[in-house]
Design an enzyme around this catalytic site. Structure first.
Site, short mmCIF file in Angstrom:
data_model
loop_
_atom_site.label_atom_id
_atom_site.label_comp_id
_atom_site.label_asym_id
_atom_site.label_seq_id
_atom_site.Cartn_x
_atom_site.Cartn_y
_atom_site.Cartn_z
N HIS A 185 -3.68 6.94 2.18
CA HIS A 185 -3.99 5.61 1.65
C HIS A 185 -5.37 5.22 2.17
CE1 HIS A 185 -3.96 1.47 0.69
NE2 HIS A 185 -3.83 1.05 1.94
N ASN A 190 -10.08 -0.54 -0.96
CA ASN A 190 -8.62 -0.44 -0.87
C ASN A 190 -8.00 -1.03 -2.13
OD1 ASN A 190 -5.92 -0.67 -0.27
ND2 ASN A 190 -6.21 -1.56 1.75
N CYS A 222 0.81 -1.22 0.00
CA CYS A 222 0.00 0.00 0.00
C CYS A 222 0.84 1.27 0.00
CB CYS A 222 -0.93 0.00 1.20
SG CYS A 222 -1.99 -1.44 1.19
O1 UT7 Z 1 -4.03 -1.48 3.32
C1 UT7 Z 1 -3.10 -2.31 3.94
C2 UT7 Z 1 -3.15 -2.18 5.40
N1 UT7 Z 1 -4.37 -2.73 5.90
C3 UT7 Z 1 -5.06 -2.06 6.80
O2 UT7 Z 1 -4.71 -0.97 7.15
C4 UT7 Z 1 -6.26 -2.74 7.36
C5 UT7 Z 1 -6.26 -2.62 8.86
N2 UT7 Z 1 -7.33 -3.35 9.50
C6 UT7 Z 1 -8.63 -2.98 9.39
O3 UT7 Z 1 -8.97 -2.09 8.65
C7 UT7 Z 1 -9.63 -3.67 10.29
O4 UT7 Z 1 -8.93 -4.44 11.24
C8 UT7 Z 1 -10.62 -4.57 9.52
C9 UT7 Z 1 -11.57 -3.72 8.71
C10 UT7 Z 1 -9.88 -5.55 8.63
C11 UT7 Z 1 -11.46 -5.34 10.55
O5 UT7 Z 1 -12.10 -4.45 11.45
P1 UT7 Z 1 -11.97 -4.64 13.03
O6 UT7 Z 1 -12.77 -3.58 13.65
O7 UT7 Z 1 -10.50 -4.72 13.37
O8 UT7 Z 1 -12.68 -6.01 13.22
P2 UT7 Z 1 -12.13 -7.35 13.91
O9 UT7 Z 1 -11.23 -8.07 13.00
O10 UT7 Z 1 -11.66 -7.02 15.30
O11 UT7 Z 1 -13.47 -8.14 14.07
C12 UT7 Z 1 -14.55 -7.70 14.91
C13 UT7 Z 1 -15.70 -8.66 14.76
C14 UT7 Z 1 -15.27 -10.12 14.92
O12 UT7 Z 1 -16.33 -10.80 15.55
P3 UT7 Z 1 -16.28 -11.15 17.10
O13 UT7 Z 1 -15.06 -11.99 17.30
O14 UT7 Z 1 -16.19 -9.83 17.79
O15 UT7 Z 1 -17.58 -11.86 17.33
C15 UT7 Z 1 -15.13 -10.60 13.50
O16 UT7 Z 1 -15.31 -11.97 13.37
O17 UT7 Z 1 -16.26 -8.56 13.44
C16 UT7 Z 1 -16.24 -9.84 12.80
N3 UT7 Z 1 -15.99 -9.65 11.39
C17 UT7 Z 1 -16.97 -9.39 10.51
N4 UT7 Z 1 -18.28 -9.28 10.64
C18 UT7 Z 1 -19.02 -9.01 9.54
C19 UT7 Z 1 -14.81 -9.64 10.72
N5 UT7 Z 1 -15.00 -9.39 9.43
C20 UT7 Z 1 -16.33 -9.25 9.26
C21 UT7 Z 1 -17.14 -8.97 8.15
N6 UT7 Z 1 -18.47 -8.85 8.33
N7 UT7 Z 1 -16.64 -8.80 6.91
#
Ligand code: UT7
Length: 331
Positions: A256, A286, A116
């Site tokens: 980004h 992204n 990225c």
């Molecule tokens: O560009 C390159 C660099 N990349 C980045 O900068 C990305 C950085 N990371 C992020 O943007 C975020 O971490 C994500 C968007 C990928 C995920 O968001 P988050 O707020 O960190 O969610 P999480 O992974 O902590 O998940 C929270 C909850 C989980 O459920 P439980 O364990 O709380 O019950 C996940 O299983 O959301 C669940 N979850 C989803 N639910 C619905 C994870 N993905 C999804 C989804 N739809 N697509």
């Protein structure tokens, strides 16, 4: 004699027609529009559909837009840098393929892999070629066909990424405009949290790697998020401090587009109101190396000569950085 700087003198972009909406993703994996919008800011992303189409097929039209706008003969291009993690092939470089497709027969070029942050790494590299006086016209392109390496059964990644590409032309400037400073960083220990496990020399493609779905992008979202929020905000604040720039001095932040919450954290650390922050993540998701040039492309008409612009990125590697440019033209 005034110092020669490297200025962006034109910009082009390309996003594929096909829109993959959150609602369509709801039918593919266990997710929902509300979750995706509130956690990431994304509503839809573009997907390059069709047989035989690759990253070069998005970079080529982006460069062709520049050639047309500048009435430029492709033979005048000296060098093409393609930032991408989804090259058409492992080798030769996508830059070679692009040069061939646009008829840039006098150019050399190479691919740059910094995920990225690829566009920022490329911009700094290209700017060095201009500043040294070695080359007159350098194209820096950033683009990724992320759909080629995304697992559409993995809700952790498939909701985030999209396809797209942008490109800029760099030329010498003697008015003090263009790329003025860059802080670029990397930390290879981050490789465990965002990567594609197979297909390289470590794990060549085999039936086992395909079965284990190791040819897709893997991300530990939460960990990357933490590093991204800190890394992008720190480096953006640093570039302001070391150049004595206040929030009032800055016309635009071009972040980004990985997650709206990371963008907001960076803007807030810089003291910038949301009106000064380019955000198109809701439409494109992204696009990895494509996000920053695609923002500049979308906002080109609103940019004025002399505007102070900070570009900032964080991505796989880990790689991150911020670049300060003074915009060089009114369109
Ligand atoms: O560009 C390159 C660099 N990349 C980045 O900068 C990305 C950085 N990371 C992020 O943007 C975020 O971490 C994500 C968007 C990928 C995920 O968001 P988050 O707020 O960190 O969610 P999480 O992974 O902590 O998940 C929270 C909850 C989980 O459920 P439980 O364990 O709380 O019950 C996940 O299983 O959301 C669940 N979850 C989803 N639910 C619905 C994870 N993905 C999804 C989804 N739809 N697509």
């Amino acid at each position: 004699m005034s110092k020669i700087t490297a200025a962006i003198t034109s910009i082009g972009g390309y996003v594929p027609e096909y829109r993959l909406t959150n609602f369509e993703l709801e039918k593919m994996v266990d997710t929902n529009d509300e979750w995706i919008r509130t956690r990431t800011g994304i509503s839809e992303r573009r997907i390059l559909k069709g047989e035989g189409l690759a990253t070069s097929d998005m970079i080529v039209p982006a460069i062709q837009e520049i050639l047309q706008k500048k009435n430029l003969d492709p033979k005048e291009i000296d060098c093409i840098i393609c930032a991408t993690v989804t090259p058409d092939m492992v080798f030769p470089a996508t830059a070679n393929i692009v040069a061939d497709k646009i008829g840039a027969t006098n150019a050399w070029g190479f691919d740059l892999s910094a995920a990225c942050s690829g566009f920022l790494y490329g911009l700094t590299t290209g700017a060095g070629f201009i500043e040294s006086g070695r080359y007159k016209k350098v194209i820096v392109a950033g683009g990724d066909k992320m759909s080629a390496i995304i697992d559409y059964t993995d809700r952790n990644t498939c909701v985030i990424f999209g396809d797209g590409a942008g490109a800029v032309l760099l030329e010498a400037n003697d008015e003090g405009l263009g790329v003025l400073d860059s802080i670029l960083k990397s930390d290879g220990s981050g490789r465990n949290y965002l990567n594609m496990k197979a297909g390289g020399s470590l794990k060549p493609a085999s039936i086992e790697t395909v079965t284990a779905r190791e040819h897709y992008a893997y991300q530990e979202g939460k960990t990357v998020f933490k590093f991204a929020v800190k890394g992008m905000a720190d480096v953006s604040a640093q570039i302001m401090e070391r150049n004595n720039l206040t929030a009032d001095d800055i016309a635009w932040l071009v972040p980004h587009q990985a997650n709206l919450r990371i963008i907001d954290a960076t803007a807030s650390r810089m003291g910038l109101p949301s009106e000064k922050v380019m955000v198109n993540i809701q439409r494109y998701g992204n696009t990895t190396a494509g996000t920053i040039p695609l923002c500049l492309w979308d906002w080109e008409k609103q940019l004025n000569k002399g505007d102070n612009i900070v570009l900032a990125a964080f991505g796989g590697g880990f790689t991150w950085g911020a670049t300060w440019i003074k915009w060089a033209y009114n369109s």
